[in-house]
Design an enzyme around this catalytic site. Structure first.
Site, PDB file in Angstrom:
ATOM      1  N   ASP A  77       0.841  -1.199   0.000  1.00  0.00           N
ATOM      2  CA  ASP A  77       0.000   0.000   0.000  1.00  0.00           C
ATOM      3  C   ASP A  77       0.884   1.260   0.000  1.00  0.00           C
ATOM      4  OD1 ASP A  77      -2.490   1.329   0.336  1.00  0.00           O
ATOM      5  OD2 ASP A  77      -2.196   1.439   2.507  1.00  0.00           O
ATOM      6  N   GLY A 178      -7.744   8.780   7.556  1.00  0.00           N
ATOM      7  CA  GLY A 178      -7.966   9.031   8.973  1.00  0.00           C
ATOM      8  C   GLY A 178      -9.397   9.432   9.278  1.00  0.00           C
ATOM      9  N   HIS A 209      -9.562   5.030  -1.166  1.00  0.00           N
ATOM     10  CA  HIS A 209      -8.715   5.039   0.036  1.00  0.00           C
ATOM     11  C   HIS A 209      -9.459   5.802   1.131  1.00  0.00           C
ATOM     12  CE1 HIS A 209      -4.572   3.667  -1.217  1.00  0.00           C
ATOM     13  NE2 HIS A 209      -5.296   3.511  -2.309  1.00  0.00           N
TER      14      HIS A 209
HETATM   15  O1  G3H Z   1      -4.199   3.119   2.264  1.00  0.00           O
HETATM   16  C1  G3H Z   1      -4.825   2.984   3.322  1.00  0.00           C
HETATM   17  C2  G3H Z   1      -6.130   3.595   3.496  1.00  0.00           C
HETATM   18  O2  G3H Z   1      -6.396   4.541   2.569  1.00  0.00           O
HETATM   19  C3  G3H Z   1      -6.642   3.750   4.867  1.00  0.00           C
HETATM   20  O3  G3H Z   1      -7.418   4.896   5.131  1.00  0.00           O
HETATM   21  O4  G3H Z   1      -6.965   5.029   7.545  1.00  0.00           O
HETATM   22  O5  G3H Z   1      -8.732   6.388   6.510  1.00  0.00           O
HETATM   23  O6  G3H Z   1      -9.024   3.954   6.733  1.00  0.00           O
HETATM   24  P1  G3H Z   1      -8.058   5.074   6.568  1.00  0.00           P
HETATM   25 ZN    ZN Z   2      -4.475   5.118   1.433  1.00  0.00          ZN
END
Ligand code: G3H
Ligand code: ZN
Length: 285
Positions: A77, A178, A209
């Site tokens: 990722d 986040g 995301h």
């Molecule tokens: O790449 C990881 C994600 O986009 C996680 O996003 O922490 O807002 O769930 P998040």
């Molecule tokens: Zn992300």
């Protein structure tokens, strides 16, 4: 495109990509996937990969795949450099994300194309690119203001996928990384998603995301409009730390990790199960 994505696209559901950096998180995700018979993606960012070890996570996932027979994809990722991506591929990651979104549009195309050429040759079936300005990190923050210019431009998205040859594209449609302290959900620009989906076509899987904190109805509508992979990290991190604090407080004299950790695994598993149900990937393994 990976088979699990093709099936998701045809049947209008999304696959969850859940971030991990330790064994308890993997255990929670696999148990959730097993309970609900769902395909699942386990992701590690560069930082998470470095903590758990790329080779180690590959072997852990292999052991769980053998035990459960589930389609579990190991995904890098937000890979930020050619070297990080090359290392992940050589270790045996199934799927990779190159995040060139901080580069200029032209440089992002150029770097992503380089990575696509390399990864294709190595037989990688899912190469994800990124376009747009995705704000924030996977943690709790005050407020983040999304600006109109942050959103992925559909004309650029068309040019980007044509010139790079990616299989999937992470887009910005109001989503942020986040969750906000106030609990407020970001506004998701569904019209922009619809526009992007139209121009990139069915050959490309669209990725959302910042899956934490988005309203359930926006997630459902996004899936109807072409999102096939949704990344979730912060909500899992919150469940992990909150339940760990509680487990330690409940019995301050307890020092046995395998007695401290089960409620933590259970709490993370519950979040993953809820997401799998919202994404509609249950009983699709
Ligand atoms: O790449 C990881 C994600 O986009 C996680 O996003 O922490 O807002 O769930 P998040
Ligand atoms: Zn992300």
């Amino acid at each position: 495109m990976l088979n699990i994505f093709k099936k998701a696209q045809e049947n209008k559901y999304a696959i969850g990509a859940f971030n991990v950096s330790n064994l308890e998180q993997v255990k929670a995700i696999v148990q959730a996937a097993q309970n609900l018979q769902s395909p699942v993606i386990i992701s590690t960012s560069e930082g998470e990969s470095n903590f758990i070890g790329k080779k180690q996570i590959r072997l852990i996932i292999d052991a769980y795949k053998e035990q459960t027979g589930l389609p579990i994809i190991l995904h890098l990722d937000h890979g930020k450099s050619f070297e990080a991506i090359k290392e992940a591929i050589e270790i045996g990651y199934d799927s990779i994300h190159f995040d060139g979104s901080k580069l200029s549009f032209e440089e992002n195309i150029e770097e992503t194309k380089k990575i696509v050429d390399f990864a294709r040759e190595k037989g990688i079936k899912n190469i994800e690119g990124e376009l747009g300005y995705l704000r924030g990190g996977s943690n709790i923050h005050k407020t983040i203001e999304v600006k109109p210019e942050d959103l992925t431009n559909s004309k650029q998205a068309e040019e980007f996928v044509n010139k790079t040859g990616v299989d999937s594209l992470a887009i910005v449609i109001g989503n942020i990384h986040g969750i906000s302290k106030s609990g407020e959900s970001p506004h998701i620009f569904l019209d922009r998603l619809e526009e992007i989906n139209k121009v990139v076509g069915d050959e490309i899987g669209l990725v959302l995301h910042g899956g934490s904190g988005i309203k359930e109805e926006d997630i459902e509508k996004s899936i109807q409009l072409g999102i096939i992979k949704i990344n979730v990290n912060t909500e899992l991190r919150v469940a992990y730390t909150e339940s760990l604090k509680k487990s330690l407080q409940d019995d301050p004299d307890r020092v046995t990790p395998y007695k401290i950790m089960p409620p933590v695994v259970e709490a993370v598993q519950k979040v993953v199960e809820d997401k799998i149900k919202i994404f509609g990937s249950n009983n699709k393994s």
